[in-house]
Motif scaffolding. Structure first.
Motif: not given
Length: 456
Positions: A205, A211, A214-215
């Protein structure tokens, strides 16, 4: 918000009447999520308030760790470690910005580095704590690599980690790989072995651990197999790059597949899950490829593939892109259109699905019969407004209402007693010992479910 106002009093002017109140703060602790040593954090901020109806004189604001601190602070645009005689007007506030860069330690597990900012006013010292979790790592920056990457510490790639000609890199189960913006693991005429396990997968990744990231798609490039020797990826999670796995052609000495990829999730890339370009050969089993912006799988300018118990899903794509795209020609920068054979084009016991009406796209040239296009679809769940006909399409379930556990949470496991449940063909497993288990290692029944997961 007040500008930074340093106090200068003159005996010939009326003195300000200061409040005896104390300061308040928007937070009591500025906490940074895990960051790799030597890599700077994002910038965080907090506010310093004067809630009184008179100004407050702040005698001193100090970064307790001073110039040796892992933290850097900025008070309303001015950097430093010690600020004196600040006047904060009535009912006003100041911003303080904080960053951190943690030095390397000998720790193999996450550790915490703390400091604080001290505020001295009206005879009282107040503080805001600073805390950051850090991790040591192996770092690579335009580095030639080979041998074994162990799982003792994360591996962080800047720019390029190159597995060069005729060498090999093995990545142990449980290894964590983080790539910086634009970085890739580049395998050139060499071999890559990612050797994860069901309970201890290899993860790949981006290197931003906050956070917010995260995507976020496109944080790095991906894995690039350039004329690679026979390579394997088993039990991996590859997410948030540009391309999960990019394959360019095959090595002339290979007698088996360029890549055998099994028990792997590839998701959330800004372009493709798997990009098979100009002659690569892939065997894929127990794959869950979803939420990529363009295609889950694309074959361009020829190549071959055999996918079993896998799922290619266009949920999360931009527009109504198909999940699978097959195009056997491409006009390169030299102006020449190159056309390649699709030597094998098999999908067995797999799901090809998404929100659009057409989830498989073919754009092929046969060059007056000199180029072959192989295709074989057997016992798949496929969304395609106009189903394909012919002997290459056998026992497929077209345009069924596939029911997943939760699409919005990317839980693409079909529900019991819905299309695909116990509708697979057990005779289509090429390697029965492997495919008797699903992507998570769960045993399949004698009548398997279609897709990568075995349903209770």
């Amino acid at each position: 918000m007040a500008g930074l106002f340093t106090l200068h009093l003159s005996s010939c002017k009326k003195e300000l009447l200061f409040s005896k109140n104390h300061l308040t703060f928007s937070v009591d602790t500025v906490l940074f999520d895990t960051v790799f040593t030597t890599i700077g954090t994002t910038t965080k901020r907090f506010k310093i308030y004067n809630n009184a109806n008179r100004p407050v004189k702040i005698d001193e604001i100090v970064l307790a760790g001073g110039k040796t601190s892992a933290y850097r602070v900025n008070l309303d645009g001015e950097s430093g470690t010690d600020f004196k005689n600040i006047v904060l007007p009535a009912e006003d506030s100041l911003f303080m910005f904080v960053e951190a860069t943690l030095g390397e330690t000998s720790a193999s597990t996450p550790f915490i580095i703390t400091d604080s900012v001290l505020f001295k006013s009206n005879g009282k010292t107040q503080s805001v704590k600073l805390a950051a979790w850090g991790r040591n790592a192996h770092f690579y920056n335009d580095t030639i690599v080979s041998g074994v990457w162990t799982n003792d510490k994360p591996h962080v790639i800047y720019n390029l980690a190159l597995v060069d000609s005729l060498s090999s890199l093995t990545i142990q189960e449980g290894t964590e790989i983080y790539m910086h913006k634009g970085a890739m693991l580049y395998v050139k005429s060499a071999q890559l072995i990612i050797d994860g396990s069901y309970n201890n997968k290899v993860t790949i990744q981006g290197d931003r651990l906050e956070p917010f990231y995260a995507d976020v798609k496109g944080q790095y490039y991906g894995i690039y197999l350039d004329h690679a020797l026979e390579s394997t990826i088993d039990n991996a999670v590859i997410k948030n790059g540009t391309v999960g796995v990019h394959i360019y052609d095959d090595h002339p000495t290979n007698t088996n597949r360029t890549l055998t990829i099994t028990n792997t999730e590839i998701s959330n890339h800004s372009s493709y899950g798997i990009f098979n370009y100009s002659g690569g050969s892939i065997m894929g089993e127990n794959l869950n490829i979803h939420n990529n912006s363009i295609y889950a799988y694309i074959l361009l300018e020829g190549g071959s593939h055999n996918f079993r118990h896998s799922q290619f899903l266009s949920y999360g794509s931009e527009g109504n892109q198909p999940a699978v795209a097959i195009k056997n020609y491409f006009t390169r920068s030299d102006g020449v259109t190159y056309i390649g054979d699709v030597g094998e084009g098999a999908f067995y016991n797999s799901i090809i699905d998404g929100p659009g009406e057409f989830q498989v796209g073919y754009d092929t040239l046969t060059n007056n019969g000199t180029v072959s296009i192989s295709m074989e679809y057997n016992t798949n769940l496929i969304r395609q407004k106009t189903p394909f006909n012919g002997s290459s399409f056998v026992t497929n379930l077209w345009n069924k209402n596939i029911q997943y556990e939760n699409v919005s949470e990317n839980k693409f496991i079909i529900k019991p007693n819905t299309p695909g449940h116990e509708q697979g063909n057990a005779s289509l497993t090429l390697t029965p010992a492997l495919l008797s288990r699903d992507i998570d290692g769960k045993n399949r029944s004698s009548v398997p479910d279609i897709g990568a997961f075995s349903v209770d």
